[in-house]
Design a protein around this motif. Structure first.
Motif, mmCIF file in Angstrom:
data_model
loop_
_atom_site.group_PDB
_atom_site.id
_atom_site.type_symbol
_atom_site.label_atom_id
_atom_site.label_comp_id
_atom_site.label_asym_id
_atom_site.label_seq_id
_atom_site.Cartn_x
_atom_site.Cartn_y
_atom_site.Cartn_z
ATOM 1 N N PRO A 40 40.546 -3.514 -1.119
ATOM 2 C CA PRO A 40 39.183 -3.640 -1.308
ATOM 3 C C PRO A 40 38.834 -4.470 -2.570
ATOM 4 N N SER A 41 37.215 -4.990 -2.615
ATOM 5 C CA SER A 41 37.088 -5.794 -3.632
ATOM 6 C C SER A 41 35.698 -5.425 -3.945
ATOM 7 N N ALA A 42 35.254 -5.625 -5.344
ATOM 8 C CA ALA A 42 33.755 -5.151 -5.618
ATOM 9 C C ALA A 42 32.891 -6.267 -4.866
ATOM 10 N N SER A 43 32.007 -5.548 -4.031
ATOM 11 C CA SER A 43 30.948 -6.349 -3.339
ATOM 12 C C SER A 43 31.737 -7.242 -2.267
ATOM 13 N N ASN A 44 32.824 -6.790 -1.858
ATOM 14 C CA ASN A 44 33.518 -7.727 -1.051
ATOM 15 C C ASN A 44 33.725 -9.304 -1.412
ATOM 16 N N CYS A 92 29.008 -1.329 -14.542
ATOM 17 C CA CYS A 92 29.813 -0.432 -15.648
ATOM 18 C C CYS A 92 30.195 -1.219 -16.718
ATOM 19 N N GLY A 93 29.885 -2.521 -16.498
ATOM 20 C CA GLY A 93 30.331 -3.753 -17.715
ATOM 21 C C GLY A 93 31.863 -4.142 -17.851
ATOM 22 N N GLN A 94 32.433 -3.886 -16.664
ATOM 23 C CA GLN A 94 33.800 -4.715 -16.435
ATOM 24 C C GLN A 94 33.681 -5.713 -15.523
ATOM 25 N N LEU A 95 34.304 -6.748 -15.686
ATOM 26 C CA LEU A 95 34.765 -7.930 -14.981
ATOM 27 C C LEU A 95 35.314 -7.346 -13.704
ATOM 28 N N CYS A 96 34.647 -8.054 -12.531
ATOM 29 C CA CYS A 96 35.110 -7.705 -11.068
ATOM 30 C C CYS A 96 36.640 -8.100 -11.209
#
Length: 177
Positions: A40-44, A92-96
C-alpha cells in the motif's frame, strides 16, 4: 512449496550480513519484487522504484558507496530502493515517500524470509555515489539499499527486544497496558 505462517515469517526475518555464493532463482526474485509492487501507499501514489543489481562490478562499487560494508559486494543481488516523488506531505506532516518505501521494502524482506532468503536493509550509504553508479537521475531519491541472498550463517531466532510494557501504552502516553 509449503506456505509459511505470517507470524513465523516475521519471527524468522533477520538482517543478514554474510551470503552464500549462490544465485537467486528468478521466480523467487520475481515474487519478492511483486511483494513490493502490491504494497500500500499513501493515496495510492506508488512512488517507489527499484533498481535490481546483479552485476559483480556494480555491486563492488555499491559496496564502496555503502561505507565499505563487504556484504554488499557479497550478496548476489542488491536492490536500490528509490522514490520518484513530488514530495507530497500527508496531513500528519510526514512525507509520503519514505514511509511508503519502507512499507514496500518490508514486504520484500518478509517475502524473502518466506522463501528462505536473507536481506539487510541499508541506510549507511552515500546517495550521490549510488546515483552515479546506477545512473539514477538527480530528481530521484535513493532511500535504502537492500541486499538479498542465501544466508551463510544459521540465524538464531532469538533477538533482544524491549518488553511490550515499555513500548505499548494504553489510552495515553506513558500509561502501561
Amino acid at each position: 512449496m509449503e506456505k509459511m505462517d505470517i507470524f513465523e515469517v516475521i519471527k524468522k526475518r533477520r538482517s543478514v550480513r554474510s551470503y552464500k555464493t549462490v544465485e537467486i532463482e528468478e521466480d523467487k526474485l520475481s515474487q519478492i519484487l511483486q511483494a513490493a509492487q502490491i504494497a500500500p501507499s499513501a493515496s495510492n501514489r506508488q512512488e517507489w522504484r527499484f533498481v535490481v543489481v546483479k552485476d559483480k562490478i556494480k555491486r563492488s562499487a555499491l559496496c564502496k558507496a555503502a561505507r565499505n560494508q563487504l556484504f554488499v559486494r557479497e550478496a548476489p543481488v542488491v536492490i536500490a530502493c528509490c522514490a520518484q516523488t513530488d514530495n507530497h506531505v500527508m496531513t500528519c506532516g510526514q512525507l509520503c515517500y519514505p514511509i511508503d518505501l519502507a512499507i514496500a521494502i518490508d514486504h520484500m524482506t518478509l517475502a524473502a524470509a518466506a522463501l528462505d532468503l536473507g536481506t539487510c536493509w541499508i541506510g549507511a550509504f552515500y546517495e550521490d555515489e549510488v546515483k552515479a553508479i546506477l545512473e539514477i537521475p538527480s530528481q530521484i531519491r535513493v532511500v535504502a539499499l537492500l541486499t538479498l541472498g542465501y544466508s551463510q550463517d544459521n540465524i538464531s531466532l532469538s533477538k533482544q527486544r524491549l518488553p511490550l510494557k515499555e513500548i505499548i501504552f494504553s489510552q495515553r502516553w506513558g500509561k502501561a497496558i
